[in-house]
Scaffold this active site. Structure first.
Site, PDB file in Angstrom:
ATOM      1  CG  ASP A   9     -26.416  15.064   3.801  1.00 35.44           C
ATOM      2  OD1 ASP A   9     -27.549  14.760   3.421  1.00 35.44           O
ATOM      3  OD2 ASP A   9     -25.460  14.478   3.147  1.00 35.44           O
ATOM      4  CG  ASP A 103     -30.261  14.820   0.999  1.00 27.86           C
ATOM      5  OD1 ASP A 103     -29.501  15.161   0.001  1.00 27.86           O
ATOM      6  OD2 ASP A 103     -30.187  13.646   1.356  1.00 27.86           O
ATOM      7  CD  GLU A 104     -24.934  17.181  -0.048  1.00 26.65           C
ATOM      8  OE1 GLU A 104     -23.779  17.488   0.007  1.00 26.65           O
ATOM      9  OE2 GLU A 104     -25.399  16.455  -0.998  1.00 26.65           O
TER      10      GLU A 104
HETATM   11 MG   LIG Z   1     -28.598  12.948   2.810  1.00 29.49          MG
END
Ligand SMILES: [Mg+2]
Length: 381
Positions: A9, A103-104
């Site tokens: 992340d 974002d993961e």
């Molecule tokens: Mg993040």
């Protein structure tokens, strides 16, 4: 075989991207968000979080609790570019990965130990590649399943990593707040607290039946997660580039009001589908086939979204533009292309929290009772 599941992340992703462009933003409380009166915080730096600022908070409130915060107007296109860059690196090295949000990522590296010294070493290497190539801080958790790894990432942050060896999942979770379990939202948390459950340790020790009574089937899932049990697989993202729908009329029509209403209900269906797929679109098109079989298509670029209201706002003028011949129409089609992985969080630039909450509620009802249970009044056929 024990699985090895990595969760990666990026740390305060939007803020980190803004800092790449402007180094004066380092070590300062930064808020990324829209600039309208109703704007909410889309992302904030760790320095701002210390004041109690969090995402989805109205910017006006954030400013009042953290007056020195620097407000940056976000740019979704730039974030998507950097997200694609990171995805490319994950894709280059990983045997099987799932992009869970902008974002993961989850990566299944089970069995990797046969080829490299350890999966932990491999994960650290992957993180280093991302750091070196993008300069974006990223954290990870590594364990035998998705839930424990995700909680691990949260504990490792910012800019760090953690390995939770097989067999120690339960012990790792025990001292943490039940809030850290991914399924536990605010409502569940409050209810658990009234039951006297604050730490995961307590949850681990109460009987499963009790959770079933209090929360139904979800209660069992939460209880299992608290034990560090989660068999959910890492699913490769289906590379769906577009979704579309078409309708051929039994009788050709030029009733503009009716046509517009049909388009609205088509957009509502597709937007709901987008949200279910955890995707957003940035390109919408409309297709009109006239009674003489001539076909006209019009397309336009928009900011990434999956909200009915925004999509309808753009599609209706597009239809007006496309419908130039004022002839009878036999078919209408709507298509969304340029799909990316993304969820409600990314809509924060264009909408206020209450609206997002409304969509979540509507989708919950649609999931439960079928997609036609709710539609806007103007979408009536
Ligand atoms: Mg993040």
């Amino acid at each position: 075989m024990n699985r090895s599941i990595l969760h990666l992340d990026l740390d305060s992703f939007f803020v980190s991207v803004e800092r790449l462009a402007d180094s004066s933003l380092f070590n300062k409380p930064i808020i990324v968000g829209g600039n309208s009166e109703r704007a909410v915080v889309a992302a904030c730096s760790y320095e701002a979080r210390k004041y109690g600022v969090h995402s989805a908070m109205p910017i006006r409130m954030a400013k009042s609790i953290c007056p020195e915060a620097i407000i940056v107007r976000g740019n979704m296109d730039t974030y998507i570019k950097y997200s694609a860059m990171v995805t490319e690196i994950v894709d280059r090295y990983s045997p099987l990965y799932e992009k869970a949000s902008i974002d993961e990522f989850y990566v299944d590296i089970s069995g990797m130990d046969k080829y490299v010294k350890s999966s932990y070493l491999w994960a650290k290497e992957l993180r280093n590649f991302i750091l070196k190539e993008t300069n974006l801080p990223i954290s990870f958790g590594l364990s035998s399943n998705k839930t424990v790894s995700k909680v691990g990432t949260g504990e490792a942050k910012p800019n760090n990593h953690i390995n939770i060896p097989y067999g120690s999942e339960r012990q790792f979770l025990a001292p943490l707040s039940v809030k850290k379990i991914p399924m536990v939202g605010n409502k569940t948390y409050i209810k658990l607290r009234t039951m006297g459950v604050e730490r995961i340790r307590t949850l681990q020790e109460i009987p499963q039946d009790l959770m079933m009574k209090a929360f139904g089937k979800n209660g069992i899932l939460i209880w299992e997660k608290a034990q560090g049990i989660d068999s959910t697989p890492v699913l490769k993202d289906i590379e769906q580039k577009s979704i579309s729908t078409e309708r051929t009329f039994e009788q050709d029509s030029c009733d503009v009001k009716q046509l517009r209403n049909i388009i609205i209900s088509m957009v509502e269906d597709l937007a709901y589908k987008l949200r279910k797929l955890n995707k957003m679109t940035s390109s919408i098109s409309i297709k009109i086939r006239y009674s003489d079989f001539q076909t006209q298509t019009k397309q336009m670029r928009i900011d990434y979204t999956n909200l009915d209201s925004v999509l309808i706002k753009h599609i209706l003028p597009l239809f007006d533009k496309a419908y130039s011949r004022r002839l009878l129409i036999r078919l209408i089609g709507v298509r969304f292309t340029n799909l990316i992985v993304g969820s409600y969080q990314l809509n924060l630039f264009e909408d206020i929290e209450s609206q997002l909450r409304l969509y979540k509620t509507v989708d919950k009802l649609k999931n439960k009772y079928g997609k036609d249970i709710i539609f806007r009044a103007s979408g009536l056929p």
